[in-house]
Design a protein around this motif. Structure first.
Motif, PDB file in Angstrom:
ATOM      1  N   ALA A  13       0.816  -1.409  -0.059  1.00 26.23           N
ATOM      2  CA  ALA A  13       0.223  -0.003   0.089  1.00 26.23           C
ATOM      3  C   ALA A  13       0.751   1.334  -0.234  1.00 26.23           C
ATOM      4  CB  ALA A  13      -1.192  -0.094   1.200  1.00 26.23           C
ATOM      5  N   GLY A  14       0.622   2.260  -1.072  1.00 24.37           N
ATOM      6  CA  GLY A  14       1.153   3.244  -0.867  1.00 24.37           C
ATOM      7  C   GLY A  14       2.264   3.452  -2.201  1.00 24.37           C
ATOM      8  N   GLY A  15       2.351   2.122  -2.568  1.00 27.57           N
ATOM      9  CA  GLY A  15       3.453   1.909  -3.733  1.00 27.57           C
ATOM     10  C   GLY A  15       2.773   2.269  -5.031  1.00 27.57           C
ATOM     11  N   SER A  16       3.563   2.066  -6.208  1.00 25.31           N
ATOM     12  CA  SER A  16       3.444   2.430  -7.584  1.00 25.31           C
ATOM     13  C   SER A  16       3.566   1.264  -8.513  1.00 25.31           C
ATOM     14  CB  SER A  16       4.103   3.630  -7.761  1.00 25.31           C
ATOM     15  OG  SER A  16       3.782   4.759  -7.149  1.00 25.31           O
ATOM     16  N   LEU A  17       2.716   1.136  -9.481  1.00 25.33           N
ATOM     17  CA  LEU A  17       2.898   0.406 -10.558  1.00 25.33           C
ATOM     18  C   LEU A  17       2.487   1.129 -11.816  1.00 25.33           C
ATOM     19  CD1 LEU A  17       1.310  -3.037  -9.487  1.00 25.33           C
ATOM     20  CD2 LEU A  17       3.879  -2.543  -9.906  1.00 25.33           C
ATOM     21  N   ARG A  18       3.317   0.637 -12.995  1.00 31.37           N
ATOM     22  CA  ARG A  18       2.820   1.180 -14.358  1.00 31.37           C
ATOM     23  C   ARG A  18       2.689  -0.029 -15.202  1.00 31.37           C
ATOM     24  NH1 ARG A  18       6.957   3.534 -19.081  1.00 31.37           N
ATOM     25  NH2 ARG A  18       5.484   5.320 -20.066  1.00 31.37           N
ATOM     26  N   LEU A  19       1.398   0.049 -15.704  1.00 38.90           N
ATOM     27  CA  LEU A  19       0.940  -0.757 -16.543  1.00 38.90           C
ATOM     28  C   LEU A  19       0.847  -0.433 -18.132  1.00 38.90           C
ATOM     29  CD1 LEU A  19      -2.306  -2.009 -14.969  1.00 38.90           C
ATOM     30  CD2 LEU A  19      -0.218  -2.823 -14.483  1.00 38.90           C
ATOM     31  N   SER A  20       1.322  -1.237 -18.845  1.00 41.35           N
ATOM     32  CA  SER A  20       1.396  -1.303 -20.330  1.00 41.35           C
ATOM     33  C   SER A  20       0.503  -1.924 -21.017  1.00 41.35           C
ATOM     34  CB  SER A  20       2.943  -1.599 -20.858  1.00 41.35           C
ATOM     35  OG  SER A  20       4.081  -0.778 -20.059  1.00 41.35           O
ATOM     36  N   CYS A  21       0.090  -1.410 -22.451  1.00 40.87           N
ATOM     37  CA  CYS A  21      -0.837  -2.341 -23.062  1.00 40.87           C
ATOM     38  C   CYS A  21      -0.329  -2.273 -24.455  1.00 40.87           C
ATOM     39  CB  CYS A  21      -2.228  -1.880 -23.037  1.00 40.87           C
ATOM     40  SG  CYS A  21      -3.438  -2.595 -24.357  1.00 40.87           S
ATOM     41  N   ALA A  22       0.089  -3.107 -25.187  1.00 39.68           N
ATOM     42  CA  ALA A  22       0.782  -3.127 -26.392  1.00 39.68           C
ATOM     43  C   ALA A  22      -0.107  -3.628 -27.276  1.00 39.68           C
ATOM     44  CB  ALA A  22       2.196  -3.773 -26.346  1.00 39.68           C
ATOM     45  N   ALA A  23      -0.476  -2.752 -28.353  1.00 40.98           N
ATOM     46  CA  ALA A  23      -1.245  -3.142 -29.485  1.00 40.98           C
ATOM     47  C   ALA A  23      -0.487  -3.864 -30.519  1.00 40.98           C
ATOM     48  CB  ALA A  23      -2.349  -2.323 -29.781  1.00 40.98           C
ATOM     49  N   SER A  24      -0.892  -4.769 -31.392  1.00 42.00           N
ATOM     50  CA  SER A  24      -0.360  -5.270 -32.600  1.00 42.00           C
ATOM     51  C   SER A  24      -1.513  -5.926 -33.448  1.00 42.00           C
ATOM     52  CB  SER A  24       0.489  -6.744 -32.132  1.00 42.00           C
ATOM     53  OG  SER A  24      -0.419  -7.600 -31.465  1.00 42.00           O
ATOM     54  N   GLY A  25      -1.063  -5.928 -34.603  1.00 37.92           N
ATOM     55  CA  GLY A  25      -2.019  -6.318 -35.781  1.00 37.92           C
ATOM     56  C   GLY A  25      -2.278  -5.005 -36.614  1.00 37.92           C
ATOM     57  N   ARG A  26      -2.600  -4.084 -35.915  1.00 36.27           N
ATOM     58  CA  ARG A  26      -2.873  -2.666 -36.496  1.00 36.27           C
ATOM     59  C   ARG A  26      -2.606  -1.467 -35.733  1.00 36.27           C
ATOM     60  NH1 ARG A  26      -7.213  -0.097 -35.170  1.00 36.27           N
ATOM     61  NH2 ARG A  26      -9.262  -0.940 -34.801  1.00 36.27           N
ATOM     62  N   SER A  27      -2.470  -0.384 -36.012  1.00 36.42           N
ATOM     63  CA  SER A  27      -2.107   0.714 -35.238  1.00 36.42           C
ATOM     64  C   SER A  27      -3.622   0.972 -34.574  1.00 36.42           C
ATOM     65  CB  SER A  27      -1.985   2.031 -36.048  1.00 36.42           C
ATOM     66  OG  SER A  27      -2.277   3.172 -35.163  1.00 36.42           O
ATOM     67  N   ALA A  74       3.210   6.108 -31.445  1.00 37.33           N
ATOM     68  CA  ALA A  74       4.518   5.745 -32.294  1.00 37.33           C
ATOM     69  C   ALA A  74       4.759   4.302 -31.750  1.00 37.33           C
ATOM     70  CB  ALA A  74       5.634   6.672 -32.141  1.00 37.33           C
ATOM     71  N   LYS A  75       4.852   4.128 -30.669  1.00 34.71           N
ATOM     72  CA  LYS A  75       4.680   2.698 -30.050  1.00 34.71           C
ATOM     73  C   LYS A  75       3.575   1.866 -30.052  1.00 34.71           C
ATOM     74  CE  LYS A  75       8.888   4.146 -27.110  1.00 34.71           C
ATOM     75  NZ  LYS A  75       9.434   3.955 -25.934  1.00 34.71           N
ATOM     76  N   ASN A  76       2.349   2.322 -30.430  1.00 35.48           N
ATOM     77  CA  ASN A  76       1.229   1.725 -30.394  1.00 35.48           C
ATOM     78  C   ASN A  76       0.894   1.035 -28.863  1.00 35.48           C
ATOM     79  OD1 ASN A  76      -0.934   1.194 -32.054  1.00 35.48           O
ATOM     80  ND2 ASN A  76      -0.374  -0.904 -32.756  1.00 35.48           N
ATOM     81  N   THR A  77       1.004   1.866 -27.851  1.00 32.50           N
ATOM     82  CA  THR A  77       1.139   1.351 -26.657  1.00 32.50           C
ATOM     83  C   THR A  77       0.343   2.288 -25.625  1.00 32.50           C
ATOM     84  OG1 THR A  77       3.230  -0.013 -26.700  1.00 32.50           O
ATOM     85  CG2 THR A  77       2.390   0.849 -24.439  1.00 32.50           C
ATOM     86  N   VAL A  78      -0.376   1.883 -24.772  1.00 37.64           N
ATOM     87  CA  VAL A  78      -0.959   2.709 -23.726  1.00 37.64           C
ATOM     88  C   VAL A  78      -0.442   2.204 -22.336  1.00 37.64           C
ATOM     89  CG1 VAL A  78      -3.252   3.406 -22.963  1.00 37.64           C
ATOM     90  CG2 VAL A  78      -3.018   2.776 -25.114  1.00 37.64           C
ATOM     91  N   TYR A  79      -0.433   3.290 -21.473  1.00 37.36           N
ATOM     92  CA  TYR A  79      -0.038   3.141 -20.168  1.00 37.36           C
ATOM     93  C   TYR A  79      -0.992   3.542 -19.008  1.00 37.36           C
ATOM     94  CZ  TYR A  79       4.278   3.106 -23.039  1.00 37.36           C
ATOM     95  OH  TYR A  79       5.052   2.811 -23.950  1.00 37.36           O
ATOM     96  N   LEU A  80      -0.906   2.983 -18.034  1.00 42.41           N
ATOM     97  CA  LEU A  80      -1.666   3.408 -16.929  1.00 42.41           C
ATOM     98  C   LEU A  80      -0.770   3.443 -15.625  1.00 42.41           C
ATOM     99  CD1 LEU A  80      -4.387   4.101 -15.583  1.00 42.41           C
ATOM    100  CD2 LEU A  80      -4.578   1.608 -14.929  1.00 42.41           C
ATOM    101  N   GLN A  81      -0.351   4.735 -15.245  1.00 43.07           N
ATOM    102  CA  GLN A  81       0.562   4.891 -14.002  1.00 43.07           C
ATOM    103  C   GLN A  81      -0.412   4.915 -12.733  1.00 43.07           C
ATOM    104  OE1 GLN A  81       3.920   5.196 -13.811  1.00 43.07           O
ATOM    105  NE2 GLN A  81       3.611   5.122 -11.568  1.00 43.07           N
ATOM    106  N   MET A  82      -0.049   4.023 -12.016  1.00 46.39           N
ATOM    107  CA  MET A  82      -0.896   3.958 -10.803  1.00 46.39           C
ATOM    108  C   MET A  82      -0.030   4.295  -9.500  1.00 46.39           C
ATOM    109  SD  MET A  82      -2.753   0.305 -11.639  1.00 46.39           S
ATOM    110  CE  MET A  82      -1.649  -0.349 -11.260  1.00 46.39           C
ATOM    111  N   ASN A  83      -0.336   5.272  -8.867  1.00 46.52           N
ATOM    112  CA  ASN A  83       0.377   5.782  -7.757  1.00 46.52           C
ATOM    113  C   ASN A  83      -0.589   5.685  -6.325  1.00 46.52           C
ATOM    114  OD1 ASN A  83       2.578   6.605  -9.361  1.00 46.52           O
ATOM    115  ND2 ASN A  83       1.659   8.492  -9.589  1.00 46.52           N
ATOM    116  N   SER A  84       0.142   5.711  -5.070  1.00 47.79           N
ATOM    117  CA  SER A  84      -0.673   5.663  -3.971  1.00 47.79           C
ATOM    118  C   SER A  84      -1.676   4.539  -4.049  1.00 47.79           C
ATOM    119  CB  SER A  84      -1.602   7.136  -3.803  1.00 47.79           C
ATOM    120  OG  SER A  84      -0.289   8.143  -3.615  1.00 47.79           O
ATOM    121  N   LEU A  85      -1.179   3.448  -4.397  1.00 43.81           N
ATOM    122  CA  LEU A  85      -2.038   2.226  -4.403  1.00 43.81           C
ATOM    123  C   LEU A  85      -2.385   1.873  -3.067  1.00 43.81           C
ATOM    124  CD1 LEU A  85      -0.024   0.383  -7.130  1.00 43.81           C
ATOM    125  CD2 LEU A  85      -2.598   0.902  -7.268  1.00 43.81           C
TER     126      LEU A  85
END
Length: 123
Positions: A13-27, A74-85
């Motif tokens: 609790a109180g920590g952070s994580l960064r999730l990534s979502c990489a897309a492929s197949g098309r933009s 450009a990287k076809n990627t979405v991120y979710l930065q999660m803080n103060s979990l």
């Protein structure tokens, strides 16, 4: 479109994580993108979404100010930065691509889903 979410794990609790979502197949640069989460026995709930054109982010109230969604076309990627979990954030997190460029909180507006990544927050 195939979506692959990663970055989940165990954090205190109180920590952070960064999730990534990489897309492929098309933009996915023309798709609104979203993050949802689900715990066993409950419905999948909206977490965050980001517009394809304006990059405007939208969040559920309970994560506002703690979570930040972004995208890198450009990287076809979405991120979710999660803080103060906190333990209430524990869930499987899914990324999804909407059928329109706009952000949306509605599950049925999303046509493509990744498999999910587990986030566990210990107290």
């Amino acid at each position: 479109v195939q979506l692959q979410a990663s970055g989940g794990g165990l954090v205190q609790a109180g920590g952070s994580l960064r999730l990534s979502c990489a897309a492929s197949g098309r933009s996915v640069r023309t798709n609104g993108m979203g993050w949802f989460r689900q715990v066993p026995g409950k419905e999948r709930e909206f977490v965050a979404s980001i517009d394809a054109n304006s990059f405007l982010p939208v969040y559920r109230d309970s994560v506002q100010g703690r979570f930040f969604v972004s995208r890198d076309n450009a990287k076809n990627t979405v991120y979710l930065q999660m803080n103060s979990l906190n333990p209430e954030d524990t869930a499987v997190y899914y990324c999804a691509a909407a059928r329109t460029p706009a952000w949306t909180k509605i599950v049925t507006d999303y046509d493509y889903w990744g498999r999910g990544t587990l986030v566990t927050v210990s107290s």
